[in-house]
Design an enzyme around this catalytic site. Structure first.
Site, PDB file in Angstrom:
ATOM      1  N   ASP A   1       0.818  -1.212   0.000  1.00 22.69           N
ATOM      2  CA  ASP A   1       0.000   0.000   0.000  1.00 22.69           C
ATOM      3  C   ASP A   1       0.852   1.261   0.000  1.00 22.69           C
ATOM      4  OD1 ASP A   1      -2.703  -0.081  -0.364  1.00 22.69           O
ATOM      5  OD2 ASP A   1      -3.198   0.575   1.664  1.00 22.69           O
TER       6      ASP A   1
ATOM      7  N   ASP B   1     -12.104  -6.226  10.367  1.00 25.29           N
ATOM      8  CA  ASP B   1     -12.152  -7.680  10.417  1.00 25.29           C
ATOM      9  C   ASP B   1     -13.401  -8.181  11.133  1.00 25.29           C
ATOM     10  OD1 ASP B   1     -11.318  -6.581  12.770  1.00 25.29           O
ATOM     11  OD2 ASP B   1      -9.434  -7.672  12.895  1.00 25.29           O
TER      12      ASP B   1
END
Length: 1128
Positions: free
Chosen positions: A417, A828
């Site tokens: 990223d 998550d």
């Protein structure tokens, strides 16, 4: 090139709906469909340095080029004796081009494929790796390298053995179609319009009556000498010798009674008794029954206790009584939310032997033993090479590439990223070193397969090793790994020196140009300080000196196939010119892809969740594994069989309803005392094991194997709506899974990529368990996944680049319903909750050998910030639509309580802080939370305490958690509850009410380079405002104890009962804060003793001064000498 025309290719139109399981599902997990219509321009750089544009604007693809390269496809299936036929030279050229090209593209820009002469400075040896080339081209004035095959041998397209590189070969095909050496046309084999169906292991050849055509079978009917092999023809076609001879009856259209599954008469696998791949092991009744009984008893006693407390207020200190009542009611509610989901814990076991027999063993229909297991795409995410050392990430990648799973079914994707060249070259170095490391692991069955962890292991490395050359091989690999680490650690300086040299060269060119043009050199030379790749070109990602289009938040999408897909059959190595003798070892490597999604200013990139969704889309285009396993960059595979362990649950009966397999997180590098409960064993071995007995464990961010179809936001298959007889053999359309989904609205949900949409039913079909048992209501036929995959082409990779662009998710349901869910720093938990809320279930897989291992922050400040991020995400969940109170009826009741507790637990900090101050307030005021310590209060207190102790002991029994770990967890619960959780509530409320965004602090990963003290971070004191509340609580309680003791001593009528009651609870608070106090002290040997002496003197002095000025004056005369005291 075949894939650059706007005209659809033959393999695009072959299976538009993806309904042929043997062809499209089994053979190609990627459906090379038409692209989304984005402008794609290819600029390849040849070895000689010239650039050739292959865009439609510059080349006429509709004429001769289209005919020569667009439709040039040769489909030659493998023979049963495991002698794979070579694909066409054009396909090899295409795949070589893809693997040696760096693809870039993004918003308002064309997609370009830059052909790279080399990826890293060091030499590349493995034929699958990018930059791998053969001998020199024989064409005049060409310095190119010819292509290599799977073994690294030169690919020579003509019988005259004239060596030619890919570019010259393409030019020769385009101009005359003649070989430049012998001047004869190239002969590459017949062309087959369709790919046959090899899903069941038997080839679709002509029937005995000759009813089917025999097109494309001229090669298949010949043996190794080129002669017609009639026996092979009989075996593959299941044919007969003619009338009057015995032959196998054709029962392919028959029904075996198990859901209409097809089977061959030669397949004897169904004769074996059916055995499950996994088993559920309940907790022994001698443990779980008393455990549940104590829960009931404590629940009842808590009710009576709270009732008694409310009915017996302390009128002398109503404020103290009211605060204690409110806190105790909340604690009771919080205990119920935490305890009730633990009433039915379970254990599970897997049978890897059965898995191998069912999916990997040879059979008459699968003589080579080609695996029928589904594909798995491995995701590794990293964001900052400074905080997440590239050596740690490289070791994680090496552990994945060496995993024990069919090589052709495994693909690894790393998401960078940060778009850093340091990460890119480190991954290329890891792919290069894998050429040695992976065969070494397979040859000697190495565990763990992280080289750093393996070589740091203590003990005898030769234990259980059978080969006599192990010591020699290990010594050589260790030496190579040390050199590999030196290269990795020196990459940053190497990139800097290289960039400085190229930038200086550019300045000299600019200066020379200015002199030639007559410009004034004194005006200054303006040359961008670029970051340069090993092949002498600009790095398209982030530069060391940021500039437009080359900054952390502003760079194009980048995709590089580091290791191209391997061949479908094992490739044994050789002993010559190699460090290791791999003559009996498969040297193939899994597919490995580097991905850095596009980032532009003004776009919300959604941190890790956005990176994961970009990988989901890119992998769907390239490999489309029906299962996805994601790992953090510091979590490596510690058990090479972990993927197979998880697959035992997915491929077992009932596995079609499992959305993910969660593995426990295990950590290394933790101090022996685990001061801050970094192992978190109470949660991973207790809470998660208990949830496994309900609807399944929560998703905790790493070490999780997902079903790709569940990530796409679909509900689990409804058995009552399952297709009837024979329908298991075909994939369905997306609308068959979601009746509310209009096919015209697919772009709104998944984006405008046709390839992505067409890959969805393929992934669903390949993820089904084999329908070999009546309980499997929604399965697939055996052998459906044995067909080889199609090679990658440039159009496919270009499409993968387009789906990682920053604009792709606009006006789609990515992050809302599809993929990882946005809107929370704990994406998550929300992602797992959404799946459970749709009716899916999950499984907790605890392996005998830890499946994965990672690192955790052992420093107090880093640990508090980590907990702060988790708690902040929980607060966001509570105030969002993901609150479990709003869940659907598909969510289990006890599972709902568990998810509700996730959103509620940070608010316990408000009541916990008040309760931690109550002992001090009680000691200072001389009052207590009850009017008097009578028998009823002590009885309730004793009963609740005994129940708590009993529950703790039994929980330790069924979870396997050590009692010390349980106590460390209790201590850190109070530390984090009075610091990080309180800050999380404040931050969450600010975000919800005022819209103030929460900053995300990346947890640093230790590279483990400090050999002098592995736990140096443990003693490092880094100040943070989160430490203020625990410090205040600790100091106030200490001062209150000293003050109350002094008052009791000096008082004419000491009330020792009240002092003991308050002091008991104060010591309870201080005992929980003990690890926090040790963290503030740092190293003991570095903390002078005088500090502790001064602290005690100051506390005593303040207490005595308070008594002197605010003590009893006048009134009753003092007993004894004024200012003195007497012992009780």
């Amino acid at each position: 090139m075949a894939s650059l025309s706007g005209q659809p290719s033959k393999k695009t139109t072959r299976s538009p709906g993806g309904t042929n399981p043997g062809g499209s599902q089994g053979g190609g997990s990627n459906n090379k469909g038409t692209s989304s219509g984005q402008t794609v321009k290819f600029a390849r750089r040849t070895s000689s340095g010239r650039y050739v544009s292959l865009s439609r604007e510059d080349l006429d693809m509709s004429g001769e080029l289209s005919g020569d390269y667009m439709n040039y496809t040769v489909q030659i299936p493998p023979t049963p004796d495991n002698q794979p036929m070579d694909t066409s030279v054009a396909a090899k050229a295409e795949e070589q081009y893809v693997s040696n090209s760096l693809f870039t593209g993004g918003f308002n820009s064309v997609t370009r494929a830059h052909l790279m002469d080399k990826v890293i400075e060091s030499e590349v040896s493995h034929p699958q790796m990018a930059g791998s080339k053969g001998s020199s081209c024989s064409m005049p004035a060409c310095d190119g390298k010819i292509m290599k095959d799977e073994r690294g041998n030169d690919v020579i397209p003509c019988e005259c053995r004239f060596k030619i590189c890919r570019d010259c070969y393409m030019d020769a095909q385009k101009d005359t179609g003649l070989c430049p050496g012998c001047k004869e046309p190239y002969k590459v084999g017949d062309i087959d319009d369709e790919i046959p169906n090899f899903s069941n292991g038997a080839l679709s050849l002509p029937a005995p009556d000759g009813s089917k055509g025999d097109r494309g079978m001229s090669m298949m009917r010949r043996n190794q000498n080129g002669e017609f092999d009639h026996n092979k023809w009989l075996f593959e076609t299941q044919g007969t010798y003619g009338y009057g001879n015995a032959y196998w009856p054709d029962d392919r259209d028959g029904d075996d009674g198990d859901g209409g599954m097809q089977k061959s008469a030669l397949d004897t696998s169904t004769d074996k008794p059916w055995r499950p791949l996994s088993r559920k092991l309940p907790i022994p009744h001698s443990i779980i029954s008393p455990y549940r009984l104590l829960i009931v008893i404590r629940f009842i006693v808590l009710g009576f206790f709270l009732t008694w407390r409310i009915r017996h207020p302390n009128n002398a200190a109503m404020w103290l009584w009211m605060m204690s009542i409110v806190c105790e009611v909340w604690f009771a509610f919080s205990w119920i939310l935490d305890q009730m989901p633990k009433v039915s814990p379970v254990n599970r076991s897997t049978d890897l032997v059965v898995l191998r027999e069912k999916f990997d063993m040879p059979s008459p229909s699968n003589p080579t033993g080609r695996s029928d297991l589904p594909g798995v795409d491995m995701f590794v995410s990293t964001a900052d090479p400074e905080k997440e050392p590239v050596l740690v990430t490289a070791n994680t990648i090496l552990s994945i590439l060496a995993a024990e799973y069919p090589v052709e079914k495994l693909a690894c994707y790393v998401s960078d990223d940060g778009g850093a060249l340091l990460t890119f070259e480190a991954m290329a170095e890891a792919a290069s070193f894998a050429d040695l490391w992976v065969p070494f692991c397979r040859k000697h069955e190495i565990e763990p397969r992280n080289p750093e962890a393996y070589f740091l292991m203590k003990g005898d490395p030769t234990k259980n090793k059978k080969r006599i050359d192990f010591v020699k091989d290990r010594r050589r690999v260790k030496r190579e790994y040390d050199e590999f680490k030196v290269r990795i650690n020196g990459l940053q300086d190497s990139i800097r020196r290289r960039s400085d040299a190229f930038n200086a060269r550019e300045e000299m060119k600019m200066l020379k140009h200015m002199k030639e043009s007559g410009a004034d050199p004194s005006e200054g030379i303006k040359v961008q300080k670029a970051t340069w790749m090993a092949d002498g070109t600009h790095w398209p990602g982030t530069w060391a000196t940021p500039s437009r289009d080359h900054a952390k938040g502003d760079h194009p999408g980048i995709l590089q196939v580091m290791l191209k897909p391997p061949s479908s059959d094992p490739l044994m190595g050789g002993g010559e010119d190699k460090l290791l003798d791999c003559s009996d070892v498969d040297i193939r490597l899994p597919m490995f892809v580097y991905v850095s999604r596009e980032k532009r200013p003004g776009y919300d990139h959604n941190k890790k969740a956005g990176a994961m969704n970009a990988l989901v889309r890119a992998s769907a285009i390239l490999s489309n594994g029906p299962f996805i396993l994601n790992l953090d960059c510091d979590h490596y595979i510690n058990n090479s069989l972990a993927i197979r362990e998880g697959m035992c649950f997915m491929m077992d009966r009932g596995g079609e309803d499992i959305c993910y397999i969660q593995f426990p997180q295990r950590f290394e590098g933790i101090d022996p005392s685990d001061r801050y409960a970094n192992h978190n064993t109470v949660f991973f071995d207790g809470n998660m094991r208990a949830l496994d007995g309900l609807q399944g464990p929560m998703y905790v961010g790493t070490g999780c194997m997902f079903r790709r179809f569940a990530l796409y936001g679909f509900d689990p298959t409804q058995h009552d709506k399952s297709p009837q007889k024979g329908a298991e053999a075909q994939a369905l359309k997306a609308t068959d899974f979601d009746p509310d989904l209009d096919v015209n609205l697919l772009p709104k949900r998944f984006g405008n990529s046709t390839m992505l949409s067409e890959s969805i039913p393929i992934a669903e079909f390949q993820g089904r368990p084999i329908a070999d048992h009546p309980a499997v209501k929604y399965g697939r036929p055996p052998g459906a996944l044995r067909a080889p995959k199609e090679p990658l082409d440039a159009t496919t990779v270009a499409e993968a680049v387009s789906v990682i662009s920053c604009w792709y998710e606009d006006k789609t349901e990515w992050g809302d319903r599809v993929g990882w869910i946005y809107g929370s720093v704990t994406e998550d938990v929300v992602t797992g909750y959404r799946m459970h809320n749709r009716g899916w279930r999950s499984v907790y897989c605890i392996t005998k050998r830890d499946a994965f291992r990672g690192s955790a922050p052992i420093n107090l400040t880093d640990r508090l910030h980590q907990v702060l991020r988790w708690a902040t995400g929980s607060v966001e969940i509570f105030f969002s639509g993901n609150n479990a109170l709003l869940a659907s009826r598909k969510l289990n009741v006890l599972q709902r309580l568990a998810y509700l507790n996730v959103g509620v637990y940070p608010f316990t900090s408000l009541f916990l802080i008040i309760y931690c101050f109550l002992p001090a307030l009680s000691l200072i005021s001389g009052q207590f939370i009850v009017a008097e310590l009578n028998v009823a209060f002590l009885f309730f207190l004793l009963t609740i305490s005994l129940c708590l102790i009993g529950l703790a002991i039994l929980e330790v029994k069924w979870s396997g958690v050590a009692l010390e770990d349980w106590w460390r967890n209790e201590q850190f619960w109070l530390i984090s509850g009075t610091s990080a959780h309180l800050a999380a509530v404040v931050q969450g409320l600010l975000k919800v009410i005022a819209g103030i965004e929460i900053s995300f602090t990346l947890t640093s990963k230790s590279a483990g380079e400090d050999e002098d003290d592995a736990f140096a971070d443990l003693y490092l004191v880094k100040w943070t405002s989160l430490m203020i509340p625990p410090i205040v609580i600790g100091m106030i309680n200490i001062i209150a104890i000293v003050y109350a003791f002094g008052r009791a001593v000096f008082s004419p009528v000491p009330e020792w009962g009240r002092f003991i009651g308050g002091a008991f609870f104060a010591f309870w608070v201080l005992a929980h804060l003990y690890p926090f106090a040790k963290g503030l002290m740092g190293r003991r040997r570095k903390t002078p003793t005088i500090v502790f002496v001064w602290s005690g003197l100051i506390a005593i002095t303040l207490s005595l001064l308070y008594i002197a000025y605010f003590g009893p004056r006048g009134g009753a005369p003092a007993q004894g000498v004024a200012g003195g005291f007497q012992f009780p």
